[in-house]
Design a protein around this motif. Structure first.
Motif, mmCIF file in Angstrom:
data_model
loop_
_atom_site.group_PDB
_atom_site.id
_atom_site.type_symbol
_atom_site.label_atom_id
_atom_site.label_comp_id
_atom_site.label_asym_id
_atom_site.label_seq_id
_atom_site.Cartn_x
_atom_site.Cartn_y
_atom_site.Cartn_z
ATOM 1 N N ALA A 43 -8.738 -41.107 59.780
ATOM 2 C CA ALA A 43 -8.780 -39.646 59.806
ATOM 3 C C ALA A 43 -10.191 -39.108 59.990
ATOM 4 O O ALA A 43 -10.396 -38.140 60.708
ATOM 5 C CB ALA A 43 -8.157 -39.086 58.535
ATOM 6 N N TRP A 44 -11.203 -39.723 59.369
ATOM 7 C CA TRP A 44 -12.569 -39.202 59.480
ATOM 8 C C TRP A 44 -13.124 -39.365 60.886
ATOM 9 O O TRP A 44 -14.062 -38.695 61.267
ATOM 10 C CB TRP A 44 -13.482 -39.837 58.444
ATOM 11 C CG TRP A 44 -13.809 -41.280 58.714
ATOM 12 C CD1 TRP A 44 -13.069 -42.364 58.364
ATOM 13 C CD2 TRP A 44 -14.964 -41.791 59.383
ATOM 14 N NE1 TRP A 44 -13.688 -43.510 58.778
ATOM 15 C CE2 TRP A 44 -14.852 -43.193 59.397
ATOM 16 C CE3 TRP A 44 -16.079 -41.194 59.968
ATOM 17 C CZ2 TRP A 44 -15.817 -44.009 59.975
ATOM 18 C CZ3 TRP A 44 -17.032 -42.003 60.550
ATOM 19 C CH2 TRP A 44 -16.896 -43.397 60.543
ATOM 20 N N GLU A 45 -12.545 -40.239 61.689
ATOM 21 C CA GLU A 45 -13.022 -40.459 63.045
ATOM 22 C C GLU A 45 -12.301 -39.586 64.067
ATOM 23 O O GLU A 45 -12.727 -39.481 65.193
ATOM 24 C CB GLU A 45 -12.826 -41.929 63.430
ATOM 25 C CG GLU A 45 -13.639 -42.875 62.568
ATOM 26 C CD GLU A 45 -13.217 -44.314 62.762
ATOM 27 O OE1 GLU A 45 -12.048 -44.574 63.053
ATOM 28 O OE2 GLU A 45 -14.085 -45.169 62.626
ATOM 29 N N CYS A 46 -11.190 -39.010 63.689
ATOM 30 C CA CYS A 46 -10.342 -38.275 64.637
ATOM 31 C C CYS A 46 -10.409 -36.776 64.388
ATOM 32 O O CYS A 46 -9.395 -36.133 64.098
ATOM 33 C CB CYS A 46 -8.909 -38.796 64.545
ATOM 34 S SG CYS A 46 -8.764 -40.524 65.014
ATOM 35 N N LYS A 47 -11.592 -36.224 64.517
ATOM 36 C CA LYS A 47 -11.801 -34.793 64.305
ATOM 37 C C LYS A 47 -12.346 -34.172 65.582
ATOM 38 O O LYS A 47 -13.082 -34.807 66.337
ATOM 39 C CB LYS A 47 -12.777 -34.562 63.152
ATOM 40 C CG LYS A 47 -12.241 -35.071 61.826
ATOM 41 C CD LYS A 47 -13.229 -34.812 60.720
ATOM 42 C CE LYS A 47 -12.679 -35.305 59.391
ATOM 43 N NZ LYS A 47 -13.643 -35.155 58.321
ATOM 44 N N ASN A 48 -11.997 -32.918 65.809
ATOM 45 C CA ASN A 48 -12.451 -32.226 67.017
ATOM 46 C C ASN A 48 -13.967 -32.147 67.136
ATOM 47 O O ASN A 48 -14.485 -32.036 68.234
ATOM 48 C CB ASN A 48 -11.858 -30.818 67.081
ATOM 49 C CG ASN A 48 -10.404 -30.827 67.507
ATOM 50 O OD1 ASN A 48 -9.910 -31.815 68.036
ATOM 51 N ND2 ASN A 48 -9.711 -29.731 67.273
ATOM 52 N N GLN A 49 -14.703 -32.184 66.014
ATOM 53 C CA GLN A 49 -16.157 -32.080 66.123
ATOM 54 C C GLN A 49 -16.806 -33.375 66.619
ATOM 55 O O GLN A 49 -17.967 -33.375 67.000
ATOM 56 C CB GLN A 49 -16.805 -31.626 64.806
ATOM 57 C CG GLN A 49 -16.775 -32.647 63.703
ATOM 58 C CD GLN A 49 -15.711 -32.350 62.682
ATOM 59 O OE1 GLN A 49 -14.673 -31.786 63.004
ATOM 60 N NE2 GLN A 49 -15.960 -32.717 61.452
ATOM 61 N N ASN A 50 -16.059 -34.484 66.635
ATOM 62 C CA ASN A 50 -16.615 -35.718 67.187
ATOM 63 C C ASN A 50 -16.828 -35.543 68.687
ATOM 64 O O ASN A 50 -16.051 -34.874 69.355
ATOM 65 C CB ASN A 50 -15.676 -36.896 66.935
ATOM 66 C CG ASN A 50 -15.544 -37.226 65.464
ATOM 67 O OD1 ASN A 50 -16.269 -36.706 64.633
ATOM 68 N ND2 ASN A 50 -14.607 -38.084 65.159
ATOM 69 N N VAL A 51 -17.860 -36.163 69.213
ATOM 70 C CA VAL A 51 -18.105 -36.076 70.646
ATOM 71 C C VAL A 51 -16.903 -36.642 71.395
ATOM 72 O O VAL A 51 -16.427 -36.055 72.355
ATOM 73 C CB VAL A 51 -19.401 -36.802 71.037
ATOM 74 C CG1 VAL A 51 -19.557 -36.871 72.549
ATOM 75 C CG2 VAL A 51 -20.593 -36.087 70.419
ATOM 76 N N ILE A 52 -16.369 -37.776 70.933
ATOM 77 C CA ILE A 52 -15.145 -38.360 71.479
ATOM 78 C C ILE A 52 -14.185 -38.516 70.310
ATOM 79 O O ILE A 52 -14.447 -39.283 69.389
ATOM 80 C CB ILE A 52 -15.405 -39.720 72.143
ATOM 81 C CG1 ILE A 52 -16.370 -39.573 73.314
ATOM 82 C CG2 ILE A 52 -14.081 -40.349 72.592
ATOM 83 C CD1 ILE A 52 -16.782 -40.883 73.958
ATOM 84 N N ILE A 53 -13.080 -37.786 70.343
ATOM 85 C CA ILE A 53 -12.120 -37.847 69.247
ATOM 86 C C ILE A 53 -11.613 -39.281 69.094
ATOM 87 O O ILE A 53 -11.205 -39.906 70.070
ATOM 88 C CB ILE A 53 -10.951 -36.873 69.483
ATOM 89 C CG1 ILE A 53 -11.464 -35.446 69.370
ATOM 90 C CG2 ILE A 53 -9.821 -37.116 68.489
ATOM 91 C CD1 ILE A 53 -10.412 -34.392 69.558
ATOM 92 N N CYS A 54 -11.680 -39.802 67.873
ATOM 93 C CA CYS A 54 -11.229 -41.156 67.521
ATOM 94 C C CYS A 54 -12.079 -42.254 68.154
ATOM 95 O O CYS A 54 -11.722 -43.426 68.096
ATOM 96 C CB CYS A 54 -9.766 -41.380 67.840
ATOM 97 S SG CYS A 54 -8.661 -40.251 66.964
ATOM 98 N N GLY A 55 -13.211 -41.924 68.754
ATOM 99 C CA GLY A 55 -14.107 -42.937 69.302
ATOM 100 C C GLY A 55 -13.507 -43.691 70.473
ATOM 101 O O GLY A 55 -12.679 -43.161 71.209
#
Length: 135
Positions: free
Chosen positions: A39-51
């Motif tokens: 869940a911490w990796e799949c957020k809209n603020q990430n440059v790439i959602i879910c890496g």
């Protein structure tokens, strides 16, 4: 803007990460390989959602977006990283841990890295190249 360590660029992280150094050294890309969709990796603020899962997947998402964002190539270009840099044979895979360590083949090669995220309401940090950077 790339750092070469022993003649190799390093590719490692859950979100887009760029390491900033003092004394004239600049930045290199980090993406994770492979990684679970926590869940911490799949957020809209990430440059790439879910890496990403591997180098080919990163190149594809830079070129084509992640299903939500279509500006990933521009973000990488803003910090001086091209698709050719990422696709290079000199780029290695690794991991960025939640506590800011960078591991390549299980060996720590850096610590206290700064993570770059898209600006998000209520989340501070240092602004650089259109992203917010935090340890």
């Amino acid at each position: 803007m790339k750092i070469k360590k022993l003649g190799r660029r390093v590719l490692v992280s859950a979100v887009f990460v760029t390491m900033l150094f003092a004394a004239g050294l600049t930045a290199f890309t980090i993406t994770s390989n492979p990684k679970p969709a926590e869940a911490w990796e799949c957020k809209n603020q990430n440059v790439i959602i879910c890496g990403v899962t591997d180098k080919d997947n990163l190149v594809s998402q830079i070129n084509n977006g992640d299903g939500v964002h279509t500006d990933i190539k521009t973000i990488f270009q803003n910090v001086g990283i091209t698709v050719d840099d990422v696709a290079s044979q000199a780029t290695l895979s690794g991991v960025v841990t939640r506590d800011g360590r960078v591991l390549v083949n299980g060996t720590q090669v850096a610590a206290n890295v700064n993570m770059g995220e898209r600006p998000t309401a209520g989340v501070g940090g240092t602004s650089f190249a259109g992203l917010m950077w935090n340890p």
